[in-house]
Write a protein that holds these residues in place. Structure first.
Motif, mmCIF file in Angstrom:
data_model
loop_
_atom_site.group_PDB
_atom_site.id
_atom_site.type_symbol
_atom_site.label_atom_id
_atom_site.label_comp_id
_atom_site.label_asym_id
_atom_site.label_seq_id
_atom_site.Cartn_x
_atom_site.Cartn_y
_atom_site.Cartn_z
ATOM 1 N N LEU A 1 0.818 -1.218 0.000
ATOM 2 C CA LEU A 1 0.000 0.000 0.000
ATOM 3 C C LEU A 1 0.854 1.271 0.000
ATOM 4 N N GLY A 2 2.195 1.067 0.045
ATOM 5 C CA GLY A 2 3.102 2.226 0.032
ATOM 6 C C GLY A 2 3.313 2.844 1.391
ATOM 7 N N GLU A 3 2.762 2.221 2.433
ATOM 8 C CA GLU A 3 2.921 2.738 3.802
ATOM 9 C C GLU A 3 4.207 2.138 4.387
ATOM 10 N N LEU A 4 5.360 2.723 3.998
ATOM 11 C CA LEU A 4 6.642 2.103 4.304
ATOM 12 C C LEU A 4 6.990 2.134 5.787
ATOM 13 N N GLU A 5 6.590 3.199 6.492
ATOM 14 C CA GLU A 5 6.876 3.273 7.931
ATOM 15 C C GLU A 5 6.079 2.201 8.687
ATOM 16 N N GLN A 6 4.808 2.036 8.285
ATOM 17 C CA GLN A 6 3.993 0.968 8.880
ATOM 18 C C GLN A 6 4.626 -0.393 8.600
ATOM 19 N N ALA A 7 5.087 -0.560 7.369
ATOM 20 C CA ALA A 7 5.713 -1.828 6.986
ATOM 21 C C ALA A 7 6.951 -2.095 7.841
ATOM 22 N N LEU A 8 7.819 -1.080 7.992
ATOM 23 C CA LEU A 8 9.018 -1.250 8.818
ATOM 24 C C LEU A 8 8.669 -1.599 10.251
ATOM 25 N N ASP A 9 7.630 -0.924 10.793
ATOM 26 C CA ASP A 9 7.225 -1.166 12.173
ATOM 27 C C ASP A 9 6.850 -2.641 12.377
ATOM 28 N N PHE A 10 6.051 -3.182 11.471
ATOM 29 C CA PHE A 10 5.618 -4.581 11.623
ATOM 30 C C PHE A 10 6.775 -5.550 11.380
ATOM 31 N N PHE A 11 7.629 -5.246 10.400
ATOM 32 C CA PHE A 11 8.767 -6.137 10.148
ATOM 33 C C PHE A 11 9.719 -6.177 11.348
ATOM 34 N N TYR A 12 9.957 -5.010 11.955
ATOM 35 C CA TYR A 12 10.846 -4.988 13.126
ATOM 36 C C TYR A 12 10.214 -5.691 14.331
ATOM 37 N N LYS A 13 8.887 -5.588 14.470
ATOM 38 C CA LYS A 13 8.209 -6.331 15.544
ATOM 39 C C LYS A 13 8.405 -7.844 15.341
ATOM 40 N N ASN B 1 15.689 -9.988 4.633
ATOM 41 C CA ASN B 1 15.392 -9.836 3.211
ATOM 42 C C ASN B 1 14.233 -8.851 2.998
ATOM 43 N N ASN B 2 13.167 -9.012 3.809
ATOM 44 C CA ASN B 2 12.009 -8.115 3.690
ATOM 45 C C ASN B 2 12.346 -6.686 4.078
ATOM 46 N N LEU B 3 13.153 -6.547 5.134
ATOM 47 C CA LEU B 3 13.571 -5.195 5.560
ATOM 48 C C LEU B 3 14.421 -4.542 4.471
ATOM 49 N N GLY B 4 15.266 -5.357 3.828
ATOM 50 C CA GLY B 4 16.066 -4.832 2.719
ATOM 51 C C GLY B 4 15.181 -4.284 1.610
ATOM 52 N N GLY B 5 14.058 -4.996 1.347
ATOM 53 C CA GLY B 5 13.123 -4.524 0.321
ATOM 54 C C GLY B 5 12.498 -3.184 0.667
ATOM 55 N N VAL B 6 12.149 -2.977 1.940
ATOM 56 C CA VAL B 6 11.538 -1.701 2.358
ATOM 57 C C VAL B 6 12.558 -0.577 2.240
ATOM 58 N N TRP B 7 13.782 -0.830 2.710
ATOM 59 C CA TRP B 7 14.808 0.222 2.633
ATOM 60 C C TRP B 7 15.146 0.552 1.174
ATOM 61 N N ARG B 8 15.028 -0.438 0.327
ATOM 62 C CA ARG B 8 15.243 -0.171 -1.100
ATOM 63 C C ARG B 8 14.150 0.755 -1.633
ATOM 64 N N ALA B 9 12.890 0.470 -1.202
ATOM 65 C CA ALA B 9 11.774 1.328 -1.623
ATOM 66 C C ALA B 9 11.936 2.743 -1.077
ATOM 67 N N LYS B 10 12.585 2.876 0.069
ATOM 68 C CA LYS B 10 12.817 4.193 0.671
ATOM 69 C C LYS B 10 14.034 4.884 0.048
ATOM 70 N N GLY B 11 14.768 4.150 -0.813
ATOM 71 C CA GLY B 11 15.911 4.747 -1.500
ATOM 72 C C GLY B 11 17.222 4.644 -0.752
ATOM 73 N N ASP B 12 17.248 3.902 0.369
ATOM 74 C CA ASP B 12 18.484 3.750 1.140
ATOM 75 C C ASP B 12 19.162 2.448 0.692
ATOM 76 N N TYR B 13 19.916 2.541 -0.432
ATOM 77 C CA TYR B 13 20.476 1.336 -1.039
ATOM 78 C C TYR B 13 21.614 0.733 -0.222
ATOM 79 N N GLN B 14 22.309 1.579 0.540
ATOM 80 C CA GLN B 14 23.384 1.056 1.381
ATOM 81 C C GLN B 14 22.820 0.170 2.487
ATOM 82 N N LYS B 15 21.688 0.600 3.066
ATOM 83 C CA LYS B 15 21.033 -0.201 4.102
ATOM 84 C C LYS B 15 20.436 -1.477 3.481
ATOM 85 N N THR B 16 19.930 -1.343 2.264
ATOM 86 C CA THR B 16 19.430 -2.522 1.545
ATOM 87 C C THR B 16 20.542 -3.550 1.398
ATOM 88 N N LEU B 17 21.724 -3.081 0.964
ATOM 89 C CA LEU B 17 22.876 -3.968 0.794
ATOM 90 C C LEU B 17 23.238 -4.647 2.105
#
Length: 553
Positions: free
Chosen positions: A425-437, A458-474
């Motif tokens: 749904l594009g709600e990346l902060e919500q997504a990160l919150d649930f993945f970290y939980k 792997n899933n967290l890497g996908g969210v950070w990629r969507a947020k444009g933080d490629y170093q964190k994705t890596l």
């Protein structure tokens, strides 16, 4: 038993040296030969020779027992020498018996003389007396041997029966074996009974060893040592080849390690054994059909997967009825197969059939109800209705928290799925919150080196990629790869997926060389494991690599 008798007779002769004076030089020579043969059998062992000397000087029961044990053991090692000793013993015994026979005849003649028979005048009477005496002595000797043999046989029988009873008490033999042993007891065929018992004990020992390897496999599996677990299950399988449990467990390990076709081969062995043992109308046969279906599904062979799941469903319904737990589980798995074939509405239909059965099972169905809600949510996600998916994910979460509490792996699954829906749904902060939980719970339960942790990285890497933080994705992609390589080894589909995602991270960082390198690593793994190259992962990876090479040009 025969060797013990020979040893016993030989030692009697050694003890009765006084007979030499009566029997004469021939017996003395025989005695010397017997003693020499005993010394030869004992092999010049100092302690054995000392035992022989002590026995000659003091032939008590204690000294005899010590020497008897050593001599019997030596004779077992050298059967030909034992046979020679038996010959010497028999020759000596015959000479002793002859001496006693002649001596008793003389005594009898003397007695007859006393009562008025003159040997000089009645030679024919004396001859008759000698003949009668000889016959009587032979009969007496034969009777004595028969009595001794009978007593010995009866003693041996009672000893063996006691040993058999003891072994039977220690071992849970089948009724067929017990009946056969009783038959052999009745006809005094102790040798056959002993062989049968030894064979059965050896087989039981193998079964017990197989069970030990099976238990070791279970402990290895709990520690995520899947290769070790597979080795243990294979050892169990080779020790007890007729037990279908072992190839089934080995098949599960093969599938966890990504070798699905080998897993299917092992499942089919287990299936054949189950059919031979219990027939086709057997719950385990249905479960094995389900396992084979899951393996074909992992290989992308959805038609075959559905075929096996439908067989499993039919068997479960026939055995347990339409409203059984296993019937619902197979409906759920069948829904997963339709899901993989992108027939999501058919999948939802199967999930709902499973759900209805689970709800009717009261407490027994609770964990499965939550799983069904999760699966229905995934199907709605695939259909693009993420809001509806979130409704079902929340239903699953509510049940799992109520039943299991907050820190439970099922709750972590719910959080992960909610994270995925909010991501779509594009709600990346919500997504990160649930993945970290989810990550927090799984780390508490499994530690930081479990494949579930790799999946969440792997899933967290996908969210950070969507947020444009490629170093964190890596960073997250490398962590996920590290865990899966340590868990599964290089040759595993999960590892191929991690290399593929890592390649994507390098691509985002404009490092084409590293991107191509990781795509190639992924493709090499997949082509090694699935040589036909027709599975969806291999096709996607090959397409990615082709695209990378086109950009490089």
């Amino acid at each position: 038993m025969l060797l013990s008798l020979i040893a016993s007779e030989a030692l009697k002769i050694v003890a009765k040296k006084g007979l030499e004076a009566v029997v004469g030089k021939t017996a003395e020579d025989a005695y010397a030969q017997i003693k020499q043969k005993i010394i030869g059998l004992l092999g010049g062992d100092k302690s054995a020779s000392e035992a022989l000397a002590q026995y000659e000087q003091n032939p008590t029961e204690d000294t005899r027992d010590v020497l008897m044990a050593g001599l019997t053991e030596a004779m077992e090692r050298a059967p030909q020498e034992a046979q020679k000793l038996e010959t010497f013993v028999n020759d000596y015994s015959q000479k002793v018996q002859l001496h006693h026979s002649n001596h008793n005849v003389v005594t009898l003649i003397q007695q007859q003389t006393i009562i008025g028979i003159d040997p000089d005048k009645h030679a024919d009477v004396i001859v008759s007396l000698k003949e009668v005496t000889r016959t009587l002595r032979e009969k007496e000797s034969e009777n004595a041997r028969l009595v001794e043999a009978k007593e010995l046989s009866e003693h041996e029988k009672q000893r063996l029966l006691a040993e058999l009873a003891e072994e039977r008490g220690k071992n849970n033999f089948s009724k067929a074996i017990k009946d056969r042993l009783s038959q052999l007891d009745a006809v005094n065929d102790f040798a056959a009974a002993e062989r049968l018992l030894k064979e059965e004990i050896a087989q039981k020992q193998q079964r017990e060893l197989a069970e030990t390897y099976y238990q070791l496999g279970g402990y290895a599996k709990l520690q995520l040592k899947y290769k070790d677990a597979l080795t243990y299950y294979e050892k169990a399988m080779h020790l007890e080849i007729v037990n279908p449990l072992y190839p089934n467990e080995a098949g599960i390990m093969m599938c966890i390690l990504g070798f699905y076709k080998k897993g299917i081969e092992l499942y089919e062995i287990a299936l054949l054994l189950e059919r031979n043992i219990k027939g086709i109308e057997n719950g385990n046969v249905a479960i094995l059909h389900n396992n084979i279906g899951d393996a074909w599904k992992a290989l992308g062979e959805y038609g075959k997967a559905r075929e096996y799941h439908e067989k499993a469903l039919g068997l479960h319904r026939e055995i347990y009825g339409d409203k059984d737990l296993y019937v619902a589980i197979v409906y759920n798995n069948l829904g997963g197969t339709w899901d993989m074939q992108h027939d999501y509405r058919k999948a939802i239909e199967c999930y709902n059939l499973a759900l209805d059965i689970f709800i009717g099972l009261d407490n027994h169905g609770y964990p499965h109800i939550a799983a069904c809600y999760n699966n229905i949510g995934k199907a709605w996600c695939s259909l693009g209705d993420f809001q509806k998916a979130i409704i079902f994910y929340n239903k699953s979460l509510s049940i799992d928290i109520a039943v299991n509490g907050l820190n439970h792996p099922d709750v972590a699954i719910d959080y992960n799925n909610l994270g995925g829906a909010w991501y779509e749904l594009g709600e990346l902060e919500q997504a990160l919150d649930f993945f970290y939980k989810a990550l927090t719970i799984d780390t508490i339960i499994y530690g930081d080196s479990h494949p579930k942790i790799a999946f969440l990285y792997n899933n967290l890497g996908g969210v950070w990629r969507a947020k444009g933080d490629y170093q964190k994705t890596l960073e997250y992609c490398e962590k996920a790869l590290y865990i899966d390589k340590n868990t599964f080894g290089e040759l595993h589909p999960n590892v191929a997926v991690r290399y593929n995602n890592l390649a994507g991270a390098w691509y985002d960082l404009k490092n084409m060389e590293n991107a191509i390198y990781n795509f190639e690593k992924a493709l090499n793994i997949l082509e090694t494991m699935y040589p036909d190259g027709q599975d969806r992962y291999t096709k996607q990876c090959r397409a990615n690599l082709t695209y990378m090479h086109s950009l490089k040009k």
